[in-house]
Every structure is written in C-alpha cells, then in structure tokens.
Design an enzyme around this catalytic site. Structure first.
Site, PDB file in Angstrom:
ATOM      1  N   THR A 125      83.082  -9.734  48.073  1.00  0.00           N
ATOM      2  CA  THR A 125      83.032  -9.237  49.454  1.00  0.00           C
ATOM      3  C   THR A 125      83.874  -7.974  49.639  1.00  0.00           C
ATOM      4  OG1 THR A 125      82.704 -11.482  50.231  1.00  0.00           O
ATOM      5  CG2 THR A 125      83.532  -9.914  51.851  1.00  0.00           C
ATOM      6  N   GLY A 130      79.357  -7.944  53.209  1.00  0.00           N
ATOM      7  CA  GLY A 130      79.619  -9.381  53.288  1.00  0.00           C
ATOM      8  C   GLY A 130      78.358 -10.122  52.885  1.00  0.00           C
ATOM      9  N   SER A 131      77.525 -10.482  53.882  1.00  0.00           N
ATOM     10  CA  SER A 131      76.261 -11.153  53.574  1.00  0.00           C
ATOM     11  C   SER A 131      75.371 -10.262  52.713  1.00  0.00           C
ATOM     12  CB  SER A 131      75.532 -11.519  54.875  1.00  0.00           C
ATOM     13  OG  SER A 131      76.216 -12.563  55.528  1.00  0.00           O
ATOM     14  N   THR A 157      89.922 -15.208  48.236  1.00  0.00           N
ATOM     15  CA  THR A 157      90.656 -16.478  48.146  1.00  0.00           C
ATOM     16  C   THR A 157      91.526 -16.506  46.894  1.00  0.00           C
ATOM     17  OG1 THR A 157      88.880 -17.595  49.313  1.00  0.00           O
ATOM     18  CG2 THR A 157      90.376 -18.998  48.054  1.00  0.00           C
ATOM     19  N   ARG A 269      92.454 -48.048  69.143  1.00  0.00           N
ATOM     20  CA  ARG A 269      92.628 -47.529  70.509  1.00  0.00           C
ATOM     21  C   ARG A 269      91.948 -48.443  71.532  1.00  0.00           C
ATOM     22  NH1 ARG A 269      95.279 -44.450  74.256  1.00  0.00           N
ATOM     23  NH2 ARG A 269      93.818 -43.469  75.710  1.00  0.00           N
ATOM     24  N   GLY A 341      91.715 -37.162  73.947  1.00  0.00           N
ATOM     25  CA  GLY A 341      92.821 -36.211  74.093  1.00  0.00           C
ATOM     26  C   GLY A 341      93.638 -36.093  72.816  1.00  0.00           C
ATOM     27  N   GLU A 364      81.018 -18.459  50.846  1.00  0.00           N
ATOM     28  CA  GLU A 364      80.017 -18.670  49.757  1.00  0.00           C
ATOM     29  C   GLU A 364      78.595 -18.633  50.323  1.00  0.00           C
ATOM     30  OE1 GLU A 364      80.932 -21.035  46.426  1.00  0.00           O
ATOM     31  OE2 GLU A 364      83.093 -20.906  46.751  1.00  0.00           O
ATOM     32  N   THR A 366      76.801 -17.680  54.342  1.00  0.00           N
ATOM     33  CA  THR A 366      76.716 -18.343  55.653  1.00  0.00           C
ATOM     34  C   THR A 366      75.492 -19.258  55.720  1.00  0.00           C
ATOM     35  OG1 THR A 366      75.367 -16.554  56.529  1.00  0.00           O
ATOM     36  CG2 THR A 366      77.746 -16.333  56.840  1.00  0.00           C
TER      37      THR A 366
HETATM   38  N1  COS Z   1      70.346 -16.458  39.825  1.00  0.00           N
HETATM   39  C1  COS Z   1      70.029 -15.457  38.994  1.00  0.00           C
HETATM   40  N2  COS Z   1      69.588 -14.241  39.433  1.00  0.00           N
HETATM   41  C2  COS Z   1      69.483 -14.073  40.760  1.00  0.00           C
HETATM   42  C3  COS Z   1      69.792 -15.086  41.670  1.00  0.00           C
HETATM   43  C4  COS Z   1      70.241 -16.340  41.157  1.00  0.00           C
HETATM   44  N3  COS Z   1      70.552 -17.342  41.964  1.00  0.00           N
HETATM   45  N4  COS Z   1      69.593 -14.630  42.921  1.00  0.00           N
HETATM   46  C5  COS Z   1      69.170 -13.376  42.806  1.00  0.00           C
HETATM   47  N5  COS Z   1      69.100 -13.039  41.492  1.00  0.00           N
HETATM   48  C6  COS Z   1      68.643 -11.761  40.937  1.00  0.00           C
HETATM   49  C7  COS Z   1      67.264 -11.453  41.453  1.00  0.00           C
HETATM   50  O1  COS Z   1      66.271 -12.043  40.651  1.00  0.00           O
HETATM   51  C8  COS Z   1      67.235  -9.939  41.403  1.00  0.00           C
HETATM   52  O2  COS Z   1      66.967  -9.521  40.097  1.00  0.00           O
HETATM   53  P1  COS Z   1      65.593  -8.723  39.741  1.00  0.00           P
HETATM   54  O3  COS Z   1      65.593  -7.521  40.629  1.00  0.00           O
HETATM   55  O4  COS Z   1      65.745  -8.406  38.287  1.00  0.00           O
HETATM   56  O5  COS Z   1      64.496  -9.684  40.055  1.00  0.00           O
HETATM   57  C9  COS Z   1      68.670  -9.549  41.709  1.00  0.00           C
HETATM   58  O6  COS Z   1      69.464 -10.682  41.421  1.00  0.00           O
HETATM   59  C10 COS Z   1      68.846  -9.153  43.148  1.00  0.00           C
HETATM   60  O7  COS Z   1      68.534 -10.252  43.941  1.00  0.00           O
HETATM   61  P2  COS Z   1      67.916 -10.119  45.398  1.00  0.00           P
HETATM   62  O8  COS Z   1      66.760  -9.184  45.359  1.00  0.00           O
HETATM   63  O9  COS Z   1      67.707 -11.489  45.890  1.00  0.00           O
HETATM   64  O10 COS Z   1      69.113  -9.375  46.184  1.00  0.00           O
HETATM   65  P3  COS Z   1      69.357  -9.206  47.709  1.00  0.00           P
HETATM   66  O11 COS Z   1      70.100  -7.960  47.935  1.00  0.00           O
HETATM   67  O12 COS Z   1      68.084  -9.424  48.461  1.00  0.00           O
HETATM   68  O13 COS Z   1      70.411 -10.391  47.965  1.00  0.00           O
HETATM   69  C11 COS Z   1      71.292 -12.291  49.138  1.00  0.00           C
HETATM   70  C12 COS Z   1      70.209 -11.369  48.645  1.00  0.00           C
HETATM   71  C13 COS Z   1      71.353 -12.235  50.630  1.00  0.00           C
HETATM   72  C14 COS Z   1      70.822 -13.634  48.666  1.00  0.00           C
HETATM   73  C15 COS Z   1      72.695 -12.062  48.516  1.00  0.00           C
HETATM   74  O14 COS Z   1      73.184 -10.814  48.898  1.00  0.00           O
HETATM   75  C16 COS Z   1      73.696 -13.124  48.960  1.00  0.00           C
HETATM   76  O15 COS Z   1      73.760 -14.218  48.378  1.00  0.00           O
HETATM   77  N6  COS Z   1      74.512 -12.828  49.992  1.00  0.00           N
HETATM   78  C17 COS Z   1      75.571 -13.693  50.396  1.00  0.00           C
HETATM   79  C18 COS Z   1      76.790 -13.357  49.616  1.00  0.00           C
HETATM   80  C19 COS Z   1      77.790 -14.433  49.658  1.00  0.00           C
HETATM   81  O16 COS Z   1      77.486 -15.603  49.475  1.00  0.00           O
HETATM   82  N7  COS Z   1      79.024 -14.043  49.875  1.00  0.00           N
HETATM   83  C20 COS Z   1      80.062 -14.970  49.901  1.00  0.00           C
HETATM   84  C21 COS Z   1      81.208 -14.318  49.297  1.00  0.00           C
HETATM   85  S1  COS Z   1      81.743 -15.055  47.910  1.00  0.00           S
HETATM   86  S2  COS Z   1      82.960 -16.411  48.586  1.00  0.00           S
END
Ligand code: COS
Length: 385
Positions: A125, A130-131, A157, A269, A341, A364, A366
């Site tokens: 992040t 973020g997302s 963390t 209670r 309460g 991890e 939302t």
């Molecule tokens: N395992 C292996 N490969 C994966 C995968 C998984 N679970 N998920 C995605 N990939 C691969 C995809 O296949 C893609 O590769 P190719 O282009 O070769 O096919 C690549 O990674 C990119 O994936 P994607 O196109 O899904 O990327 P996006 O930008 O659309 O990402 C989300 C999507 C929203 C799913 C991602 O950004 C996400 O998980 N966001 C939340 C982040 C998070 O959890 N943050 C918490 C912080 S850590 S505590």
C-alpha cells in the site's frame, strides 16, 4: 489437510491454553500501553508461533493451510494485536519469499523469521495506491548490482518492529499496471530507509503500523524475489490469497470469543427478575451469531482443504474474507447490544473487540474488493466455458 491429528491437537491445546492463561489476562494492559510485554513475546517465540507456516526445512512448523486456520481460530480468541505480531512472519511478510523466492533467499531469511528473531513486513500500500494496488509508484531502478528504491509505503503492519520488508516496486516505468512491478526483500537497516511516526489507530492497540519511506535505498540485485522482474504484483496477489483465508480464520476466532463473552454475560445479568439469556430477543442475537460463526468456520476449513489439495482458491479466499469479516462485524455489534450499557464501557472486552475487529473488513482487501474479485472470477469462468 491434517498430517497427524494427534500432533495438531497437542499444538492446538497448548496454543489455546497459552491464549487463555497468558494472553487474555494481558489484554487490557496491552490496550492501555500499546505494547505487548517482552516476556509474552519471548513465550510466543518459545511456542514456535512465529514460524507456524514457515517450512520445516527452514526451522518452522510447516503447517498446512487447514492446520494453520485451526490454530488461527484459537489464537484469535484474544486481542487481535497478539496475532498481528506473529501474523506477518507467518503470512504476508514471508509468503512472497516462500512462494516465489530463490533457495538462497529462503536460506538467508526464513530461519530467523521462523524463530521470531527477525520480523517481516509486507509493503504494498502507498498513499495513492490502496485498493488499486497495481497503480503503485515506488520505483526500483537498476544500477549495476543494485536496485535504487524510492517511494513511500503506508499503514505497514509491524513496520516499527520489522527487520525485513517485502516491498513491491515498479522496475519498469513504461508499464503503468501490474506487469511493471517487482518484489524485493529490503532490510530495515538499508541506508535511506526511514519510518514515519506510529499511526494512531481506532483499535488493535499493541499492533503497530507506520509509513515506510525509501530514499535512494540501494538494494542488492540478489534481493529481487525469485530473481525475476515484472512478476511482483502476481507474487503479492498470491500472498493475499493465502492472507485473506488466514484473516477469515481470525474473524471466526474473534467472533467466537465475543459470543462466549456475550453468552456468559447474558446468563449472569438479571433483569425483570431473571437472566437476560431467558429472553427470546436476546436468544435471537445469540443464535444468529452462533449460526453465522458456524457458517464462516465451515467455509474457511473447506477453502483451506482445497488449497492444500492444490486448487486455485482465489475466489473461495475472497468469499471467506468477505463473509467472515462482515459476520465478525455483525457479531461484534450484537455482542455490544447484549451487554447493553456495559458493552459501551471499557471494563468489558467487547467494547475493545468492537473497535479491533472493524479493521478486518478493510485490510488485505476491503469487502468491496472481495466482491469485485468474486464477481470478476465468476464472469471470466462463465465466459471461458
Ligand atoms: N494469483 C496469481 N496471479 C494473479 C492473481 C492471483 N490471485 N490475481 C491477479 N493475478 C495476476 C493476473 O492474472 C494478471 O496477470 P496477467 O496480466 O499476466 O494475466 C496480473 O496479476 C494483474 O492482475 P489484475 O489484472 O487482476 O490486476 P488489477 O489491477 O485489476 O487488480 C485487484 C485487481 C483490485 C484485485 C488488486 O489490485 C487488489 O487485490 N487490490 C486490493 C489490494 C489489497 O488487498 N491491499 C491490501 C493491502 S495489503 S494488507
């Protein structure tokens, strides 16, 4: 998959005993001081808690996913801060290295992570990513036998405790999305790496987060995870698949604790001349929580077994994280309601848990990201069939 039920039961029993006799009594002190006492950290090391899911050949217990979630159910019966301290070594901090690292990288870091002598953190992040994790901007430019890293990571963390960070950074600035990202092992002592001040959080006192700032950090090429550029985002996603399942298990354990506290309170209670547990409207809240916890627990065990069997559980991990974290929020809400309460007063653990568990629906990935992932995977699978 459970390899040896007897050994696992012994581990689960000793973790449950440690949680109930040592950690639960320390909860309010940890919340007040924002620190886990050193002697408890020592005992957590002795129990092997830092190396639960690190392979045995590197000094860990090498738990399978099913074994790990069953241990997590027990560990989460107390303040999430305790689980958080060991969480990054077993989960997001080390898994990138375990899944995609080279043998040399594993030999260098995993034994110390397994013993708890070294703490690992996961740095994905950023202030503006973020997302939408694939939009991250931290750069890693190769210069001979080092990469030069620049950027800021946010809400990391265990960063104040960490000796090593798994850092996702962009090695190819011409690619805006995921394919330009690589994963690195960055030692906390690297010149140019500094920490921001500790975040003041809503809950989970005792678990610490802060910014990690990298200014011209020179990281050896040998620390590029797996020795391969451009696959760091995939590494991060694989790490999160496992992490989300683990968090779902933690949600189950925390919900079980809140329900146990609520049941005990409701039976003791007295109002209108009898225990409030005798009233059907209170019973409804207890029963709904029990049923939802059972559902989440069953989901988590099923997904964990499938992962152990080698299935791709990306969708199931998101289902578990989505359902279990939302379930945990509902159980927390009912727990406060049953306490009336008293539930709003810090003398009762549910007041603290209510704030602590709010994070589960956010980190991890939302709830909304889990929804997007589940639907996207469904649509893709249907289109491909
Ligand atoms: N395992 C292996 N490969 C994966 C995968 C998984 N679970 N998920 C995605 N990939 C691969 C995809 O296949 C893609 O590769 P190719 O282009 O070769 O096919 C690549 O990674 C990119 O994936 P994607 O196109 O899904 O990327 P996006 O930008 O659309 O990402 C989300 C999507 C929203 C799913 C991602 O950004 C996400 O998980 N966001 C939340 C982040 C998070 O959890 N943050 C918490 C912080 S850590 S505590």
């Amino acid at each position: 998959m459970i390899r040896d039920p007897q050994t696992l039961n012994m581990l689960i029993d000793s973790v449950a005993r440690f949680v109930r006799t040592r950690l639960v009594p320390a909860e309010s002190t940890v919340a007040e001081t924002d620190e886990i006492p050193a002697e408890l950290i020592h005992d957590m090391r002795e129990l092997g808690l830092f190396g639960l899911s690190i392979p045995e050949e590197f000094g860990g217990l090498g738990l399978t996913m099913e074994e790990e979630v069953r241990v997590a159910f027990e560990l989460a019966w107390t303040s999430p801060a305790f689980r958080s301290l060991i969480g990054t070594n077993n989960g997001i901090g080390s898994q990138g290295l375990i899944i995609d690292g080279t043998i040399e990288q594993k030999q260098t870091y995993l034994p110390r992570l397994a013993s708890g002598d070294l703490i690992a953190s996961f740095a994905l992040t950023e202030p503006d990513a973020g997302s939408d994790a694939a939009s991250l901007r931290t750069s890693a430019i190769r210069d001979g036998d080092v990469y030069i890293l620049n950027g800021t990571k946010r809400y990391i963390t265990n960063a104040p405790e960490a000796g090593i960070f798994t850092v996702m950074a962009r090695t190819d600035s011409t690619i805006k999305g995921a394919a330009g990202i690589s994963a690195f092992l960055v030692e906390a002592s690297t010149p140019g790496l500094t920490l921001g001040k500790r975040d003041i959080k809503m809950g989970q006192k005792g678990a610490h987060t802060c910014d990690v700032i990298m200014e011209n950090c020179r990281v050896p090429v040998a620390n590029l995870i797996g020795g391969k550029e451009g696959v760091g985002f995939k590494t991060a996603m694989k790490v999160l698949d496992k992490g989300r399942l683990h968090i779902a298990a933690v949600c189950v354990g925390a919900a079980e604790r809140m329900l146990a506290d609520s049941l005990a309170y409701a039976m003791q209670r007295q109002q209108f001349g009898k225990p409030i547990a005798d009233f059907q409207l209170v019973q409804a809240m207890l029963a709904d929580s029990k049923a939802e916890i059972y559902a989440a627990r069953s989901m988590v065990i099923d997904a964990a077994r499938r992962r152990d069997e080698g299935e791709d559980i990306s969708t199931e991990a998101s289902c578990c994280k989505l359902f279990a974290s939302e379930m945990c929020g509902r159980v927390a809400d009912r727990a406060v309601q049953i306490h009336g309460g008293a539930g709003y007063i810090a003398d009762y653990a549910v007041e603290r848990f209510y704030r602590d568990v709010r994070l589960f629906r956010i980190y991890e990935g939302t709830t909304q990201i889990q929804q997007l992932l589940i639907a996207r995977n469904m649509i893709r699978a249907a289109a491909a069939s």
